[in-house]
Design a protein around this motif. Structure first.
Motif, PDB file in Angstrom:
ATOM      1  N   LYS A  61       0.832  -1.207   0.000  1.00  0.00           N
ATOM      2  CA  LYS A  61       0.000   0.000   0.000  1.00  0.00           C
ATOM      3  C   LYS A  61       0.865   1.255   0.000  1.00  0.00           C
ATOM      4  O   LYS A  61       0.627   2.195  -0.770  1.00  0.00           O
ATOM      5  N   ILE A  62       1.910   1.263   0.845  1.00  0.00           N
ATOM      6  CA  ILE A  62       2.822   2.412   0.904  1.00  0.00           C
ATOM      7  C   ILE A  62       3.550   2.578  -0.426  1.00  0.00           C
ATOM      8  O   ILE A  62       3.707   3.700  -0.937  1.00  0.00           O
ATOM      9  N   GLY A  63       3.999   1.450  -1.015  1.00  0.00           N
ATOM     10  CA  GLY A  63       4.687   1.505  -2.304  1.00  0.00           C
ATOM     11  C   GLY A  63       3.794   2.034  -3.408  1.00  0.00           C
ATOM     12  O   GLY A  63       4.222   2.871  -4.214  1.00  0.00           O
ATOM     13  N   LEU A  64       2.542   1.588  -3.451  1.00  0.00           N
ATOM     14  CA  LEU A  64       1.597   2.036  -4.477  1.00  0.00           C
ATOM     15  C   LEU A  64       1.293   3.525  -4.331  1.00  0.00           C
ATOM     16  O   LEU A  64       1.315   4.269  -5.318  1.00  0.00           O
ATOM     17  N   TYR A  65       1.020   3.967  -3.104  1.00  0.00           N
ATOM     18  CA  TYR A  65       0.756   5.394  -2.861  1.00  0.00           C
ATOM     19  C   TYR A  65       1.956   6.249  -3.268  1.00  0.00           C
ATOM     20  O   TYR A  65       1.793   7.319  -3.866  1.00  0.00           O
ATOM     21  N   SER A  66       3.165   5.763  -2.958  1.00  0.00           N
ATOM     22  CA  SER A  66       4.384   6.506  -3.304  1.00  0.00           C
ATOM     23  C   SER A  66       4.520   6.649  -4.815  1.00  0.00           C
ATOM     24  O   SER A  66       4.807   7.747  -5.323  1.00  0.00           O
ATOM     25  N   LEU A  67       4.310   5.557  -5.538  1.00  0.00           N
ATOM     26  CA  LEU A  67       4.427   5.579  -6.997  1.00  0.00           C
ATOM     27  C   LEU A  67       3.413   6.525  -7.632  1.00  0.00           C
ATOM     28  O   LEU A  67       3.747   7.303  -8.533  1.00  0.00           O
ATOM     29  N   LEU A  68       2.164   6.464  -7.160  1.00  0.00           N
ATOM     30  CA  LEU A  68       1.114   7.346  -7.685  1.00  0.00           C
ATOM     31  C   LEU A  68       1.439   8.801  -7.390  1.00  0.00           C
ATOM     32  O   LEU A  68       1.283   9.684  -8.242  1.00  0.00           O
ATOM     33  N   TRP A  69       1.903   9.061  -6.182  1.00  0.00           N
ATOM     34  CA  TRP A  69       2.245  10.430  -5.768  1.00  0.00           C
ATOM     35  C   TRP A  69       3.406  10.961  -6.604  1.00  0.00           C
ATOM     36  O   TRP A  69       3.364  12.095  -7.090  1.00  0.00           O
ATOM     37  N   PHE A  70       4.440  10.145  -6.765  1.00  0.00           N
ATOM     38  CA  PHE A  70       5.615  10.569  -7.539  1.00  0.00           C
ATOM     39  C   PHE A  70       5.254  10.834  -9.001  1.00  0.00           C
ATOM     40  O   PHE A  70       5.730  11.799  -9.600  1.00  0.00           O
ATOM     41  N   THR A  71       4.423   9.983  -9.578  1.00  0.00           N
ATOM     42  CA  THR A  71       4.013  10.163 -10.971  1.00  0.00           C
ATOM     43  C   THR A  71       3.242  11.463 -11.150  1.00  0.00           C
ATOM     44  O   THR A  71       3.478  12.226 -12.099  1.00  0.00           O
TER      45      THR A  71
END
Length: 323
Positions: A61-71
């Protein structure tokens, strides 16, 4: 660090040629000392971070949120890099003389290629070649495996914990030399480029830094204040050592140990979060680069009298984000 930065800029513009070599030696040693502990620190802190999170689902969940935020932030940064220079009429009146030069274009690593190569065939080669994305992927796989194995993996996790502490200790000692390292790095950069280059590129640099500061203080400051519920000015004070070091060394990866220190010790971000998100961010969240690509495209187009269409600008945003 600030004093070293300012003094380095001044000295770099006026220093005699004989001073360049000794300053380069010191700058190289400082950068090497910083980079020396990056991969052991990232690998081990990521494993410790995943164990601290304590759940495979929560880690994902943390990894997915990070990727979406960074994109999202990268795409917005690229768009801002296109819009603001147009408002400032960047490149108007500037001329560039085209020359017949043979240039070999660099190979563009597309999204599919990146996904195909994210799992390292030889993890040790990833460390030696400095492939941060593969190191991150390998660390996540090992960390999740340790999480699943629990007690059976405890000796390895304890070993990683010890290596992590050693890495932090070494980085802490290197950080004591940061003011001198920053001074030498920025002085040699200023000397190499020279006053003439700085004057010629003045309008591009001014446009870039106006965009950078707006993005940093308005966008990042707003996110910190309203999403993170943390005082924006206090945040910028706490991250200033990392920001100044990144500015002088031109390397987000080399600054990673200091970024992690600022996040955990000064801001109070949980170590399991900072050790997971910051290495990922240093690898794929390059908002400054995205802004630069937009500004450069507008400047060159304006110099040649090319009026970019909305479709072409959208393509630049997409390409910069994927890159």
């Amino acid at each position: 660090i600030t004093a070293g930065l300012v003094l380095g800029i001044i000295v770099g513009l006026i220093m005699p040629p004989w001073l360049y070599t000794p300053l380069t030696v010191v700058a190289t040693i400082y950068m090497s000392a910083l980079k020396m502990m990056i991969y052991p620190l990232v690998f081990c802190s990521l494993i410790i971070g995943i164990m601290g999170i304590g759940s495979i689902a929560k880690t994902g969940k943390i990894g997915l949120y990070s990727l979406l935020w960074f994109t999202a932030t990268t795409a917005f940064a690229s768009a801002l890099g296109l819009v603001l220079p147009r408002i400032l009429h960047l490149g108007k009146g500037a001329t560039i003389t085209a020359t017949d030069t043979v240039v070999e274009a660099a190979t563009f690593t597309g999204l599919i290629d990146t996904l195909e190569n994210i799992i390292p065939g030889n993890p040790f080669l990833s460390f030696t070649e400095g492939n941060m994305l593969q190191v991150l992927a390998f660390a996540v796989i090992i960390g999740l495996s340790c999480l699943a194995l629990k007690e059976k993996a405890k000796p390895f996790v304890d070993f990683c914990g010890a290596v992590n502490e050693i890495s932090i200790f070494v980085v802490g000692k290197v950080m004591l030399c940061t003011p001198v390292g920053v001074f030498c790095c920025i002085a040699t950069v200023m000397y190499t480029n020279g006053k003439e280059t700085m004057i010629q590129l003045a309008q591009v640099m001014i446009a870039l830094y106006i965009t950078y500061f707006i993005y940093a203080f308005v966008i990042y400051g707003g996110m910190v204040r309203f999403v993170g519920k943390y005082p924006a000015m206090k945040f910028f004070r706490n991250v200033a050592p990392a920001a100044l070091n990144a500015f002088s060394t031109c390397s987000s990866s080399a600054t990673l140990p200091l970024s992690m220190k600022c996040a955990t010790e000064d801001i109070g971000v949980p170590e399991e979060i900072s050790s997971f998100v910051l290495p990922l961010g240093a690898t794929i969240n390059m908002d400054g680069t995205a802004i630069y690509q937009g500004v450069a495209a507008i400047f060159i187009a304006s110099c040649y009298g090319v009026n970019l269409t909305l479709g072409q600008m959208a393509m630049i945003v997409l390409t910069a984000t994927l890159a």
